[in-house]
Design a protein around this motif. Structure first.
Motif, PDB file in Angstrom:
ATOM      1  N   VAL A 240      29.590 -23.553 -12.122  1.00  6.63           N
ATOM      2  CA  VAL A 240      29.631 -23.451 -13.587  1.00  6.63           C
ATOM      3  C   VAL A 240      30.723 -22.466 -14.018  1.00  6.63           C
ATOM      4  CG1 VAL A 240      28.335 -22.660 -15.615  1.00  6.63           C
ATOM      5  CG2 VAL A 240      27.217 -24.107 -13.898  1.00  6.63           C
ATOM      6  N   MET A 241      30.856 -21.362 -13.282  1.00  8.27           N
ATOM      7  CA  MET A 241      31.810 -20.320 -13.657  1.00  8.27           C
ATOM      8  C   MET A 241      33.256 -20.665 -13.336  1.00  8.27           C
ATOM      9  SD  MET A 241      29.977 -16.673 -13.034  1.00  8.27           S
ATOM     10  CE  MET A 241      31.495 -15.874 -13.483  1.00  8.27           C
ATOM     11  N   GLN A 242      33.495 -21.729 -12.614  1.00  4.59           N
ATOM     12  CA  GLN A 242      34.878 -22.113 -12.333  1.00  4.59           C
ATOM     13  C   GLN A 242      35.606 -22.542 -13.598  1.00  4.59           C
ATOM     14  OE1 GLN A 242      34.552 -25.034  -9.222  1.00  4.59           O
ATOM     15  NE2 GLN A 242      34.622 -23.474  -7.608  1.00  4.59           N
ATOM     16  N   THR A 243      34.876 -22.988 -14.580  1.00  4.63           N
ATOM     17  CA  THR A 243      35.475 -23.365 -15.859  1.00  4.63           C
ATOM     18  C   THR A 243      35.761 -22.098 -16.659  1.00  4.63           C
ATOM     19  OG1 THR A 243      34.174 -25.390 -15.855  1.00  4.63           O
ATOM     20  CG2 THR A 243      35.146 -24.711 -17.957  1.00  4.63           C
ATOM     21  N   ALA A 244      36.979 -21.992 -17.164  1.00  6.76           N
ATOM     22  CA  ALA A 244      37.366 -20.815 -17.945  1.00  6.76           C
ATOM     23  C   ALA A 244      36.634 -20.793 -19.276  1.00  6.76           C
ATOM     24  CB  ALA A 244      38.871 -20.813 -18.188  1.00  6.76           C
ATOM     25  N   ALA A 245      36.319 -19.601 -19.736  1.00  2.00           N
ATOM     26  CA  ALA A 245      35.714 -19.441 -21.064  1.00  2.00           C
ATOM     27  C   ALA A 245      36.769 -19.780 -22.115  1.00  2.00           C
ATOM     28  CB  ALA A 245      35.224 -18.009 -21.246  1.00  2.00           C
ATOM     29  N   PRO A 246      36.362 -20.320 -23.263  1.00  4.02           N
ATOM     30  CA  PRO A 246      37.342 -20.701 -24.293  1.00  4.02           C
ATOM     31  C   PRO A 246      38.258 -19.556 -24.748  1.00  4.02           C
ATOM     32  CG  PRO A 246      35.205 -21.644 -24.805  1.00  4.02           C
ATOM     33  CD  PRO A 246      35.011 -20.735 -23.630  1.00  4.02           C
ATOM     34  N   SER A 247      37.766 -18.338 -24.782  1.00  2.00           N
ATOM     35  CA  SER A 247      38.573 -17.206 -25.249  1.00  2.00           C
ATOM     36  C   SER A 247      39.405 -16.561 -24.148  1.00  2.00           C
ATOM     37  CB  SER A 247      37.676 -16.134 -25.871  1.00  2.00           C
ATOM     38  OG  SER A 247      37.041 -16.639 -27.006  1.00  2.00           O
ATOM     39  N   GLU A 248      39.292 -17.056 -22.944  1.00  2.23           N
ATOM     40  CA  GLU A 248      39.977 -16.423 -21.816  1.00  2.23           C
ATOM     41  C   GLU A 248      41.499 -16.474 -21.949  1.00  2.23           C
ATOM     42  OE1 GLU A 248      40.093 -16.910 -16.996  1.00  2.23           O
ATOM     43  OE2 GLU A 248      38.239 -17.370 -18.042  1.00  2.23           O
ATOM     44  N   ALA A 249      42.016 -17.511 -22.567  1.00  9.24           N
ATOM     45  CA  ALA A 249      43.472 -17.646 -22.708  1.00  9.24           C
ATOM     46  C   ALA A 249      44.064 -16.516 -23.549  1.00  9.24           C
ATOM     47  CB  ALA A 249      43.808 -18.991 -23.338  1.00  9.24           C
ATOM     48  N   GLU A 250      43.266 -15.930 -24.428  1.00  5.55           N
ATOM     49  CA  GLU A 250      43.765 -14.850 -25.280  1.00  5.55           C
ATOM     50  C   GLU A 250      43.984 -13.550 -24.508  1.00  5.55           C
ATOM     51  OE1 GLU A 250      41.534 -14.486 -28.895  1.00  5.55           O
ATOM     52  OE2 GLU A 250      41.228 -16.643 -28.978  1.00  5.55           O
ATOM     53  N   LEU A 251      43.369 -13.422 -23.319  1.00  8.63           N
ATOM     54  CA  LEU A 251      43.609 -12.255 -22.469  1.00  8.63           C
ATOM     55  C   LEU A 251      44.707 -12.527 -21.457  1.00  8.63           C
ATOM     56  CD1 LEU A 251      40.062 -10.807 -21.745  1.00  8.63           C
ATOM     57  CD2 LEU A 251      41.878  -9.763 -23.042  1.00  8.63           C
ATOM     58  N   GLY A 252      45.286 -13.689 -21.491  1.00  8.38           N
ATOM     59  CA  GLY A 252      46.376 -14.170 -20.666  1.00  8.38           C
ATOM     60  C   GLY A 252      46.796 -13.349 -19.462  1.00  8.38           C
ATOM     61  N   ASP A 253      47.666 -12.380 -19.662  1.00  4.82           N
ATOM     62  CA  ASP A 253      48.290 -11.641 -18.560  1.00  4.82           C
ATOM     63  C   ASP A 253      47.548 -10.361 -18.198  1.00  4.82           C
ATOM     64  OD1 ASP A 253      48.830 -10.338 -20.915  1.00  4.82           O
ATOM     65  OD2 ASP A 253      50.880  -9.824 -20.390  1.00  4.82           O
ATOM     66  N   ALA A 254      46.289 -10.241 -18.536  1.00  6.80           N
ATOM     67  CA  ALA A 254      45.551  -8.995 -18.339  1.00  6.80           C
ATOM     68  C   ALA A 254      44.828  -8.925 -16.997  1.00  6.80           C
ATOM     69  CB  ALA A 254      44.545  -8.802 -19.476  1.00  6.80           C
ATOM     70  N   HIS A 255      44.996  -9.902 -16.105  1.00  6.91           N
ATOM     71  CA  HIS A 255      44.360  -9.923 -14.786  1.00  6.91           C
ATOM     72  C   HIS A 255      42.852  -9.750 -14.911  1.00  6.91           C
ATOM     73  CE1 HIS A 255      48.354  -9.901 -13.155  1.00  6.91           C
ATOM     74  NE2 HIS A 255      48.619  -8.774 -13.800  1.00  6.91           N
ATOM     75  N   LEU A 256      42.220 -10.710 -15.518  1.00  7.16           N
ATOM     76  CA  LEU A 256      40.803 -10.702 -15.841  1.00  7.16           C
ATOM     77  C   LEU A 256      39.943 -10.822 -14.592  1.00  7.16           C
ATOM     78  CD1 LEU A 256      38.862 -10.894 -18.321  1.00  7.16           C
ATOM     79  CD2 LEU A 256      39.032 -13.350 -18.061  1.00  7.16           C
ATOM     80  N   ILE A 257      38.900  -9.976 -14.506  1.00  7.29           N
ATOM     81  CA  ILE A 257      37.914 -10.042 -13.425  1.00  7.29           C
ATOM     82  C   ILE A 257      36.533 -10.086 -14.066  1.00  7.29           C
ATOM     83  CG2 ILE A 257      36.915  -8.897 -11.420  1.00  7.29           C
ATOM     84  CD1 ILE A 257      39.624  -7.497 -11.040  1.00  7.29           C
ATOM     85  N   GLU A 258      35.748 -11.112 -13.714  1.00  8.27           N
ATOM     86  CA  GLU A 258      34.378 -11.237 -14.214  1.00  8.27           C
ATOM     87  C   GLU A 258      33.421 -11.046 -13.042  1.00  8.27           C
ATOM     88  OE1 GLU A 258      33.631 -14.652 -17.013  1.00  8.27           O
ATOM     89  OE2 GLU A 258      35.658 -15.152 -16.333  1.00  8.27           O
TER      90      GLU A 258
ATOM     91  N   MET B 189      26.495  -8.970 -16.831  1.00  5.36           N
ATOM     92  CA  MET B 189      27.879  -9.437 -16.759  1.00  5.36           C
ATOM     93  C   MET B 189      28.818  -8.281 -17.059  1.00  5.36           C
ATOM     94  SD  MET B 189      27.925 -13.055 -18.690  1.00  5.36           S
ATOM     95  CE  MET B 189      27.166 -14.474 -17.984  1.00  5.36           C
ATOM     96  N   THR B 190      29.886  -8.207 -16.292  1.00  6.40           N
ATOM     97  CA  THR B 190      30.929  -7.221 -16.515  1.00  6.40           C
ATOM     98  C   THR B 190      32.259  -7.945 -16.499  1.00  6.40           C
ATOM     99  OG1 THR B 190      29.639  -5.529 -15.378  1.00  6.40           O
ATOM    100  CG2 THR B 190      31.973  -5.076 -15.693  1.00  6.40           C
ATOM    101  N   ILE B 191      33.104  -7.624 -17.453  1.00  6.00           N
ATOM    102  CA  ILE B 191      34.449  -8.179 -17.489  1.00  6.00           C
ATOM    103  C   ILE B 191      35.408  -7.000 -17.524  1.00  6.00           C
ATOM    104  CG2 ILE B 191      34.406  -8.421 -19.991  1.00  6.00           C
ATOM    105  CD1 ILE B 191      36.139 -10.886 -19.703  1.00  6.00           C
ATOM    106  N   SER B 192      36.441  -7.056 -16.697  1.00  4.17           N
ATOM    107  CA  SER B 192      37.429  -5.971 -16.676  1.00  4.17           C
ATOM    108  C   SER B 192      38.824  -6.571 -16.648  1.00  4.17           C
ATOM    109  CB  SER B 192      37.199  -5.049 -15.480  1.00  4.17           C
ATOM    110  OG  SER B 192      37.260  -5.764 -14.275  1.00  4.17           O
ATOM    111  N   TRP B 193      39.785  -5.790 -17.147  1.00  6.89           N
ATOM    112  CA  TRP B 193      41.176  -6.240 -17.201  1.00  6.89           C
ATOM    113  C   TRP B 193      42.083  -5.024 -17.199  1.00  6.89           C
ATOM    114  CZ3 TRP B 193      37.751  -6.361 -21.184  1.00  6.89           C
ATOM    115  CH2 TRP B 193      38.057  -5.617 -22.314  1.00  6.89           C
ATOM    116  N   GLN B 194      43.345  -5.288 -16.887  1.00  7.08           N
ATOM    117  CA  GLN B 194      44.363  -4.236 -16.860  1.00  7.08           C
ATOM    118  C   GLN B 194      45.049  -4.144 -18.211  1.00  7.08           C
ATOM    119  OE1 GLN B 194      43.603  -2.444 -13.760  1.00  7.08           O
ATOM    120  NE2 GLN B 194      45.612  -1.865 -14.430  1.00  7.08           N
TER     121      GLN B 194
END
Length: 195
Positions: free
Chosen positions: A82-100, A147-152
């Motif tokens: 289920v989590m392999q699909t990106a969240a709709p808002s994920e594209a807005e964090l683009g280059d931030a190296h997102l980790i969930e 849930m934790t989400i982190s980015w640079q």
């Protein structure tokens, strides 16, 4: 013709090059301060936007989990799909190296012993989901989801967190039946069950 006295008066009414350079320096210092404040406000605006997007992604993930069938939420391998699909808002964090990171566990309830294999953990990075700890909790009536989400952001790591309890049977008017989180049903011979 002009006289010497007339030329002397004209020379006194002008400004010197030093005064002009001083005025120009003050103007440039003021403009520099305005541009510096503008740059700082743009950085604050970007940081605030990233924080809001991080919170939005967490909310979207949580709603996606609530909308999926219980076997897909309570099993590590199924939730990884289920989590392999990106969240709709994920594209807005683009280059931030997102980790969930998602941790699903059995919530502590009074009088119930904790099982050994009572949680699982998933990590999603760059679109790839890894099962860090595996378990199958489909038999459980309640799950605690963290849930934790982190980015640079520049040289700094930012993060947002969200915790909630998901029930297999959902919520009812009187709480969650059969758990320490809801009101217990009281049945007597003369009255009906209280909601």
């Amino acid at each position: 013709m002009r006289t010497a006295k007339h030329l002397q008066l004209i020379g006194q009414s002008g400004v010197t090059i030093i005064e002009v350079l001083t005025a120009a320096l003050l103007i440039f210092l003021g403009l520099g301060a305005i541009f510096a404040m503008n740059t700082q406000s743009l950085q604050i605006l970007r940081s605030t936007r990233l924080l809001a997007n991080g919170s939005q992604i967490l909310q979207e993930r949580m709603e996606a989990m609530r909308n999926h069938p219980w076997p897909e939420v309570a099993n590590a391998q199924a939730l990884a799909k289920v989590m392999q699909t990106a969240a709709p808002s994920e594209a807005e964090l683009g280059d931030a190296h997102l980790i969930e990171v998602v941790t699903v566990s059995i919530p502590d309830t009074p009088g119930t012993p904790k099982a050994d294999n009572s949680s699982f953990k998933l990590r999603r990075r760059d679109g790839n989901v890894d099962v860090v700890q595996s378990a199958d909790l489909t038999a459980q009536p309640l799950l605690l989801v963290e849930m934790t989400i982190s980015w640079q952001e520049k040289q700094e790591t930012k993060q947002r967190q969200l915790r909630t309890i998901i029930g297999r049977t959902g919520l009812t008017r009187s709480g969650i039946f059969g758990s320490a989180f809801g009101r217990p049903e009281i049945v007597s011979n003369s009255t009906k069950p209280t909601p």
